[in-house]
Scaffold this motif. Structure first.
Motif, PDB file in Angstrom:
ATOM      1  N   GLU A 268      22.211  30.332  25.137  1.00  0.00           N
ATOM      2  CA  GLU A 268      22.459  31.625  25.585  1.00  0.00           C
ATOM      3  C   GLU A 268      23.903  32.217  25.147  1.00  0.00           C
ATOM      4  O   GLU A 268      24.763  31.372  25.212  1.00  0.00           O
ATOM      5  CB  GLU A 268      22.204  32.071  27.047  1.00  0.00           C
ATOM      6  N   GLU A 269      24.194  33.552  25.409  1.00  0.00           N
ATOM      7  CA  GLU A 269      25.532  34.102  25.245  1.00  0.00           C
ATOM      8  C   GLU A 269      26.427  33.332  26.261  1.00  0.00           C
ATOM      9  O   GLU A 269      27.508  33.191  25.845  1.00  0.00           O
ATOM     10  CB  GLU A 269      25.509  35.520  25.388  1.00  0.00           C
ATOM     11  N   GLU A 270      26.096  32.960  27.286  1.00  0.00           N
ATOM     12  CA  GLU A 270      27.067  32.352  28.317  1.00  0.00           C
ATOM     13  C   GLU A 270      27.306  30.867  28.317  1.00  0.00           C
ATOM     14  O   GLU A 270      28.116  30.178  28.870  1.00  0.00           O
ATOM     15  CB  GLU A 270      26.543  32.724  29.632  1.00  0.00           C
ATOM     16  N   GLY A 271      26.468  30.100  27.319  1.00  0.00           N
ATOM     17  CA  GLY A 271      26.469  28.769  27.130  1.00  0.00           C
ATOM     18  C   GLY A 271      24.992  28.167  27.282  1.00  0.00           C
ATOM     19  O   GLY A 271      24.105  28.979  26.870  1.00  0.00           O
ATOM     20  N   LEU A 272      24.721  27.178  27.498  1.00  0.00           N
ATOM     21  CA  LEU A 272      23.517  26.452  27.573  1.00  0.00           C
ATOM     22  C   LEU A 272      22.772  26.725  28.659  1.00  0.00           C
ATOM     23  O   LEU A 272      23.272  26.511  29.768  1.00  0.00           O
ATOM     24  CB  LEU A 272      23.428  24.994  27.194  1.00  0.00           C
ATOM     25  N   ALA A 273      21.389  27.100  28.704  1.00  0.00           N
ATOM     26  CA  ALA A 273      20.561  26.927  29.810  1.00  0.00           C
ATOM     27  C   ALA A 273      19.784  25.594  29.543  1.00  0.00           C
ATOM     28  O   ALA A 273      19.077  25.440  28.531  1.00  0.00           O
ATOM     29  CB  ALA A 273      19.625  28.246  29.690  1.00  0.00           C
ATOM     30  N   LEU A 274      19.520  25.124  30.932  1.00  0.00           N
ATOM     31  CA  LEU A 274      18.670  23.745  31.048  1.00  0.00           C
ATOM     32  C   LEU A 274      17.660  24.054  32.167  1.00  0.00           C
ATOM     33  O   LEU A 274      17.842  24.259  33.192  1.00  0.00           O
ATOM     34  CB  LEU A 274      19.719  22.537  31.575  1.00  0.00           C
ATOM     35  N   VAL A 275      16.411  23.912  31.490  1.00  0.00           N
ATOM     36  CA  VAL A 275      15.361  24.242  32.309  1.00  0.00           C
ATOM     37  C   VAL A 275      14.507  23.010  32.462  1.00  0.00           C
ATOM     38  O   VAL A 275      14.230  22.014  31.469  1.00  0.00           O
ATOM     39  CB  VAL A 275      14.447  25.340  31.738  1.00  0.00           C
ATOM     40  N   ASN A 276      13.912  22.712  33.572  1.00  0.00           N
ATOM     41  CA  ASN A 276      12.956  21.455  34.067  1.00  0.00           C
ATOM     42  C   ASN A 276      11.636  22.078  34.552  1.00  0.00           C
ATOM     43  O   ASN A 276      11.626  22.872  35.281  1.00  0.00           O
ATOM     44  CB  ASN A 276      13.764  20.641  35.187  1.00  0.00           C
ATOM     45  N   GLU A 277      10.673  21.539  33.446  1.00  0.00           N
ATOM     46  CA  GLU A 277       9.377  22.144  33.790  1.00  0.00           C
ATOM     47  C   GLU A 277       8.676  20.769  34.599  1.00  0.00           C
ATOM     48  O   GLU A 277       8.710  19.789  33.916  1.00  0.00           O
ATOM     49  CB  GLU A 277       8.463  22.410  32.532  1.00  0.00           C
TER      50      GLU A 277
END
Length: 574
Positions: A268-277
């Protein structure tokens, strides 16, 4: 008049002869002011849904309305048109051609942006400028892009010329999984400069163009913002043999956290997004111990599990972080997740309430909860809304009221909040009563533009006595503060010392523990008498513990805090 710009008032204009024609117009504040003579009698309605009407007519769903139209097509052509997305070409108000868009793709939605959608197996796809969303099961209805649930595959997508033209929601979601946006250490940001992962078993990495990589057990894999594989979509990390994945680049209360399910990394523009499903029930097993001590009574833990499940169920539908492919984050903004390690007692509480949610008139409720009351709870208007919108969120006294206190009255509330002998379900807890002292100098850090602070007055109180309107008088003006959140924020300061009911003291917070307060001027200082910890609406967690210790079961606890509600089980596969 219904137009591509929405429904507009058209008083004084006769526009029937302009129907199904395109032209330039002037409109302001929802009213059509001027409409030019159409330059063409041809128009194309893109991405409309057509189905069978009465007497051989067709129903056309376009622009948020339903039009009954005669197409002139024969039965074979109509059969091909019905229940499809179509570009409808009209001339002089008559249908001349219909282009059926039959290509459909299927897959789990990973993210929904303003002009694109990410679908597992296809990557990020652009949306048509006339992109539509329809619910085709049950009662047919037009929906919005925010109704497309990330993490679920209950949608089909109609594609034409490389663009997604429409999403068809073909079945209800089953609340089987939840997607959690994992914040950085300290819960300061949604984004990470880098992400490092390891697991006790092998991990498989996949990315948008079908590439795969295996990371051996025990090896650490690090992703940075410069990772080229993130250019076309997210990187999906899945463990083998049910092993958990540790995120070594962040720290939680338990140390280095590990996660069940799979992890996804996007740029993302602000950095890395980390999602846990993760499966919803497994998610809850890491929420309950993070939100309530595992040492609490079993029935209190079960009440907490139902509240957490109900809250999560509604948040999945709310789809709050759809642009990042998540429903919630793991902080106090939603529910704290995986800050404290799992525990057999909290696991049991989740298992013994499996699938149960709290409902009012058949719909899941806003199952708000907070730490400790002042002896009373607020109602659903605490955030400025209509209390009738959440009739189950009523103000409740957690003890008897022999003095007949009217807590919305300043004098009564002052006497109530200074009464340390008042007995309630959570009156044994230190934050049930507290007090602190602030000064004009401290207040001036947040209260500006009114000179030296000379007085503070609670002008109005809500249900349960919570301060709703605060007036701060200064040497050069008056400032009015509305809402419990703003009141807590403007009066709080980390330099304050808070003395609790048991005589112990703690350092102040940037916000006051609650807005159940009375303020007393003492010379140049202001003494704040307060009670409780949290917003005060819904279930007091320590109140639930007190009720459980007194013999109440979890159903009794929930019915006490959420008036008129019922427990229902959401049917899904374990």
């Amino acid at each position: 008049v219904y137009t591509s710009a929405g429904a507009l008032d058209c008083e004084g204009l006769t526009l029937k002869r302009y129907e199904d024609r395109e032209s330039r117009a002037i409109y302001r504040d929802g009213s059509l002011i001027y409409f030019e003579e159409p330059k063409s009698d041809q128009v194309v309605y893109e991405n409309v849904w057509i189905t069978e009407g009465e007497d051989g007519d067709c129903l056309v769903y376009v622009g948020g309305i339903t039009k009954t139209m005669k197409t002139g097509f024969d039965d074979r052509e109509k059969e091909e048109l019905y229940n499809n997305i179509v570009d409808l070409h009209l001339k002089d108000g008559r249908v001349k051609k219909a282009v059926v868009k039959k290509e459909r793709i299927f897959g789990r939605v990973l993210a929904v942006g303003s002009d694109s959608i990410e679908i597992e197996g296809y990557g990020e796809l652009p949306l048509s400028p006339t992109f539509q969303v329809f619910q085709t099961y049950g009662t047919f209805s037009r929906k919005k892009p925010e109704d497309i649930l990330v993490g679920y595959d209950n949608q089909e997508f109609v594609v034409s010329d490389g663009q997604v033209c429409a999403a068809l929601i073909v079945r209800a979601f089953d609340a089987d999984t939840i997607r959690v946006l994992l914040m950085d250490t300290g819960f300061d940001s949604l984004f990470h400069p880098s992400v490092s992962l390891t697991s006790g078993g092998d991990m498989t990495l996949t990315w948008a163009d079908g590439g795969t990589q295996r990371v051996a057990a025990g090896e650490t894999f690090t992703v940075t913002a410069e990772e080229a594989r993130l250019d076309r979509g997210r990187l999906i990390v899945e463990p083998e043999d049910g092993e958990e994945i540790s995120v070594t680049s962040i720290s939680r209360g338990q140390g280095t956290p590990s996660y069940q399910g799979r992890l996804e990394i996007s740029s993302e523009e602000e950095g890395l997004a980390l999602v846990n499903e993760v499966y919803l029930e497994d998610y809850l097993k890491r929420v309950v111990p993070s939100e309530m001590p595992a040492s609490y009574e079993k029935e209190a833990l079960k009440a907490q599990a139902v509240c957490a499940r109900t809250y999560a169920y509604r948040q999945i539908q709310a789809n709050g972080y759809r642009q990042y492919g998540a429903h919630v984050d793991d902080s106090t903004s939603y529910q704290v997740y995986n800050n404290i390690a799992t525990n057999s007692r909290t696991d049991t509480a989740v298992d013994e309430t499996y699938g149960q949610v709290l409902t009012y008139e058949g719909e899941p409720v806003e199952a708000f909860y907070f730490s400790t009351s002042c002896g009373a709870t607020a109602d659903g208007s605490i955030w400025g809304g209509d209390p009738d919108a959440g009739p189950y969120l009523k103000s409740r006294m957690l003890g008897d009221n022999p003095n007949g206190y009217d807590l919305t009255n300043n004098v009564d509330f002052y006497n109530f909040i200074r009464d340390n002998s008042y007995e309630a379900w959570d009156s044994d807890y230190a934050m049930f009563r507290w007090q602190t002292t602030t000064t004009g100098e401290i207040l001036s850090q947040k209260v500006t533009g009114i000179g030296t602070v000379e007085n503070i007055t609670v002008k109005s109180r809500g249900a349960g006595g919570v301060a709703k309107e605060l007036e701060i008088t200064g040497s050069e003006g008056v400032k009015t503060v509305n809402g419990q959140g703003q009141i807590r924020s403007i009066l709080g300061n980390i330099s304050l010392t808070i003395r609790r009911k048991d005589g112990t003291t703690i350092n102040g917070f940037d916000t006051l523990p609650s807005a159940f307060i009375a303020v007393e001027k003492s010379g140049s200082a202001f003494r704040i008498y307060g009670g409780g910890y949290g917003h005060g609406a819904g279930m007091s967690q320590n109140g639930a513990q007190g009720m459980a210790k007194g013999g109440s079961d979890y159903e009794d606890i929930l019915k006490f805090f959420y008036s008129g509600t019922e427990l229902e089980t959401v049917e899904k596969e374990p």
